[in-house]
Design an enzyme around this catalytic site. Structure first.
Site, PDB file in Angstrom:
ATOM      1  CE1 TYR A 122      -0.041  -8.531  -4.275  1.00  0.00           C
ATOM      2  CE2 TYR A 122      -2.574  -8.841  -3.619  1.00  0.00           C
ATOM      3  CZ  TYR A 122      -0.790  -8.028  -3.309  1.00  0.00           C
ATOM      4  OH  TYR A 122      -0.931  -7.873  -1.799  1.00  0.00           O
ATOM      5  CB  SER A 176      -0.945   0.020   1.079  1.00  0.00           C
ATOM      6  OG  SER A 176      -2.304  -0.637   0.952  1.00  0.00           O
ATOM      7  N   GLY A 207     -14.913 -17.835   2.206  1.00  0.00           N
ATOM      8  CA  GLY A 207     -14.293 -16.911   2.909  1.00  0.00           C
ATOM      9  C   GLY A 207     -14.971 -15.594   2.631  1.00  0.00           C
ATOM     10  N   GLY A 208     -14.176 -14.700   3.550  1.00  0.00           N
ATOM     11  CA  GLY A 208     -14.948 -13.057   3.495  1.00  0.00           C
ATOM     12  C   GLY A 208     -14.844 -12.634   2.521  1.00  0.00           C
ATOM     13  N   GLY A 243     -15.316 -20.066  -3.413  1.00  0.00           N
ATOM     14  CA  GLY A 243     -14.759 -19.794  -2.451  1.00  0.00           C
ATOM     15  C   GLY A 243     -16.329 -19.619  -1.305  1.00  0.00           C
ATOM     16  CG  ASP A 272     -11.008  -5.317   0.203  1.00  0.00           C
ATOM     17  OD1 ASP A 272      -9.518  -4.354  -0.240  1.00  0.00           O
ATOM     18  OD2 ASP A 272     -11.350  -5.093   1.844  1.00  0.00           O
ATOM     19  CE  LYS A 318      -9.033  -6.127   4.718  1.00  0.00           C
ATOM     20  NZ  LYS A 318      -9.390  -6.063   3.171  1.00  0.00           N
TER      21      LYS A 318
END
Length: 291
Positions: A228, A21, A132-133, A130, A106, A70
């Protein structure tokens, strides 16, 4: 040049030392001639509310929030954006009177990344891998962008059913079709946009995909992997081997950062500048092409 007028932004997480970031935000500040510096802050679990309160007291302009904070960070903010509330996760804090407001950039970041590659979601049939979060957040994005149907595949189908119910209750959309991962041969015979939202294939586990049957990939016209690193996952290779287009998640990282920067500074980052910062990111990560 850092001076008495320099504004501070940063990211809190644990771990946070390898975050990309700062490369995004410090490049944007330099190119837009903003007197701003962006730094990582290592914050332990249980200390997030104190960190947020301290950041506000120190006149910090804005913060990003990464794993595992988060959800915990939502306890220390004074307001929450509607999308972040639906998703149940905050990754960006914007300074307001009396405290920070929480956003989730996001999913808008994923959407802008897709748009930059001319990938459309509206009206598409989507395979989402998936539960998940990250996959949960993508499910809400799909509902928001009016996809035709989301076939959400996971080892635990019960977990998908819970997400489908949440999406239905919070958005009024009945677009999620829960499926067990092993039932992928039962997918209707058509072409799909597929979004890979599991950690399977993440470095150093590069030689695996959540589904390895090449026949599955015949049904995918475009595959988007949220991973990525590596920049060419096995999922992507399998999509391309069957004639589809495939993309990694670095542009999602880029655009979630850009949207946060826009919120903090009340600016709009032009696409040519986004492209310049993307090239900086690729260079720092040693990505020479798209695989």
């Amino acid at each position: 040049m850092i001076d008495g007028h320099t504004r501070v932004c940063g990211v809190i997480g644990n771990p946070v030392e390898h975050t990309m970031s700062p490369a995004i935000h410090n490049a944007l500040a330099e190119k837009l001639s903003h007197n701003l510096v962006y730094v990582p802050f290592h914050v332990e679990t249980g200390e997030v509310a104190a960190a947020v309160k301290g950041a506000y007291a120190l006149n910090v302009l804005g913060m990003n929030v990464t794993v595992p904070h988060k959800k915990e960070v939502m306890e220390g903010i004074v307001e929450i954006d509607a999308l972040a509330e639906k998703i149940g996760a905050v990754n960006t804090l914007v300074r307001t009177k009396g405290g920070f407001k929480g956003y989730n950039t996001d999913m808008p970041g994923l959407y802008r990344a897709m748009c930059s590659e001319n990938i459309r979601m509206e009206g598409e049939d989507v395979i989402l891998l998936g539960a998940g979060g990250a996959a949960r957040a993508v499910a809400f994005l799909c509902a928001e962008k009016n996809v035709a149907k989301v076939y959400m595949l996971n080892r635990s189908v019960e977990k998908v059913r819970m997400i489908a119910q949440e999406v239905r209750e919070k958005t009024g959309k009945e677009c999620i079709c829960p499926m067990a991962l092993s039932d992928y041969p039962d997918l209707p015979d058509k072409k799909y946009l597929a979004i890979q939202a599991t950690s399977v294939g993440l470095f150093p586990d590069e030689d695996r995909a959540v589904i390895e049957d090449e026949a599955f990939y015949k049904k995918i016209h475009t595959g988007f992997d949220l991973i990525y690193r590596p920049s060419n996952t096995k999922f992507m290779k399998l999509v391309r081997a069957r004639g589809g287009k495939a993309y990694h998640g670095l542009k999602m990282l880029l655009y979630q950062g850009i949207i946060a920067y826009e919120l903090w500074n009340k600016v709009s980052v032009p696409e040519d500048l986004a492209g310049e910062v993307y090239e900086i990111l690729k260079e720092k990560m040693g990505i020479k092409d798209e695989g």
